[in-house]
Design an enzyme around this catalytic site. Structure first.
Site, mmCIF file in Angstrom:
data_model
loop_
_atom_site.group_PDB
_atom_site.id
_atom_site.type_symbol
_atom_site.label_atom_id
_atom_site.label_comp_id
_atom_site.label_asym_id
_atom_site.label_seq_id
_atom_site.Cartn_x
_atom_site.Cartn_y
_atom_site.Cartn_z
ATOM 1 N N ASN A 45 35.373 -6.253 23.805
ATOM 2 C CA ASN A 45 34.424 -7.122 24.487
ATOM 3 C C ASN A 45 35.054 -8.505 24.635
ATOM 4 O O ASN A 45 35.466 -9.105 23.645
ATOM 5 C CB ASN A 45 33.125 -7.177 23.671
ATOM 6 C CG ASN A 45 32.027 -7.909 24.377
ATOM 7 O OD1 ASN A 45 32.187 -9.065 24.753
ATOM 8 N ND2 ASN A 45 30.891 -7.257 24.543
ATOM 9 N N HIS A 56 32.772 -5.623 28.616
ATOM 10 C CA HIS A 56 32.400 -4.989 27.357
ATOM 11 C C HIS A 56 33.608 -4.191 26.861
ATOM 12 O O HIS A 56 34.613 -4.063 27.568
ATOM 13 C CB HIS A 56 31.211 -4.053 27.561
ATOM 14 C CG HIS A 56 29.906 -4.775 27.652
ATOM 15 N ND1 HIS A 56 28.698 -4.114 27.597
ATOM 16 C CD2 HIS A 56 29.599 -6.083 27.796
ATOM 17 C CE1 HIS A 56 27.705 -4.993 27.693
ATOM 18 N NE2 HIS A 56 28.235 -6.189 27.816
ATOM 19 N N GLU A 58 34.140 -0.968 26.489
ATOM 20 C CA GLU A 58 34.468 0.191 27.316
ATOM 21 C C GLU A 58 35.016 -0.230 28.681
ATOM 22 O O GLU A 58 36.005 0.342 29.158
ATOM 23 C CB GLU A 58 33.228 1.082 27.512
ATOM 24 C CG GLU A 58 32.634 1.604 26.229
ATOM 25 C CD GLU A 58 31.537 0.710 25.638
ATOM 26 O OE1 GLU A 58 30.659 1.258 24.964
ATOM 27 O OE2 GLU A 58 31.568 -0.518 25.859
ATOM 28 N N SER A 83 27.160 2.394 20.502
ATOM 29 C CA SER A 83 26.497 3.163 21.551
ATOM 30 C C SER A 83 26.638 2.433 22.885
ATOM 31 O O SER A 83 26.362 1.235 22.972
ATOM 32 C CB SER A 83 25.013 3.302 21.174
ATOM 33 O OG SER A 83 24.297 4.002 22.158
ATOM 34 N N CYS A 88 27.994 0.274 30.638
ATOM 35 C CA CYS A 88 29.123 1.105 30.231
ATOM 36 C C CYS A 88 28.803 2.581 30.431
ATOM 37 O O CYS A 88 29.683 3.368 30.803
ATOM 38 C CB CYS A 88 29.503 0.795 28.793
ATOM 39 S SG CYS A 88 30.116 -0.908 28.625
ATOM 40 N N ASP A 148 24.555 -10.580 25.349
ATOM 41 C CA ASP A 148 25.437 -9.439 25.617
ATOM 42 C C ASP A 148 24.656 -8.206 26.028
ATOM 43 O O ASP A 148 25.116 -7.427 26.851
ATOM 44 C CB ASP A 148 26.290 -9.142 24.376
ATOM 45 C CG ASP A 148 27.514 -8.317 24.705
ATOM 46 O OD1 ASP A 148 28.400 -8.821 25.423
ATOM 47 O OD2 ASP A 148 27.577 -7.160 24.257
#
Length: 152
Positions: A45, A56, A58, A83, A88, A148
């Site tokens: 991130n 982020h 991912e 998670s 994402c 976020d």
């Protein structure tokens, strides 16, 4: 849902990225894109560090992988310390990544059910190390965390 004996090993790459992000002053979430048993890219991130709306763990890993053929994504696993959020989750679905292995979902539950409903295998390794990273960050920086995840 079958865990791979190497899932913990690959998640460790994402955890290392989360720790780098935290050391840089950012949110401690990391990702690793693995294809055919090889780490193709890692990321973390970088929303705070790059003043970004979309970096982020991912999405940073996907960006770091560069352009890949669709056939490569269809053989991939996304490892993430947390998670996956809705953004994402959408990226995972867009690129047809068939498997997601997450470190934990105790601190945040993202689009897991949606991923499953779309045929993605989702595995939660329930890593205490990942929980601790997020718990410590959320306690110290609740305003950054809320930003976020799109909350006030």
């Amino acid at each position: 849902m079958d865990t791979d004996p190497r899932d913990s090993e690959f998640l460790a790459h994402a955890i290392a990225e989360a720790r780098i992000g935290r050391a840089e002053g950012g949110v401690p979430i990391g990702g690793a894109l693995v294809v055919d048993g090889e780490v193709v890219a890692v990321g973390h991130n970088r929303r705070v560090q790059q003043n970004s709306a979309i970096r982020h763990g991912e999405t940073d890993a996907l960006e770091n992988a560069g352009r890949l053929p669709a056939s490569v994504y269809r053989r991939a696993t996304m490892y993430t310390t947390l998670s996956p959020c809705d953004m994402c989750t959408g990226a995972i679905l867009l690129y047809g990544i068939p498997r997601v292995v997450m470190g934990e979902n105790r601190t945040f539950v993202g689009g897991e059910d949606y991923l499953r409903s779309r045929g993605v295998e989702v595995i939660n390794l329930d890593s205490q190390e990942c929980v601790d990273l997020m718990d410590e960050f959320i306690a110290a920086h609740p305003e950054v965390w809320n930003e976020d995840i799109g909350e006030e």
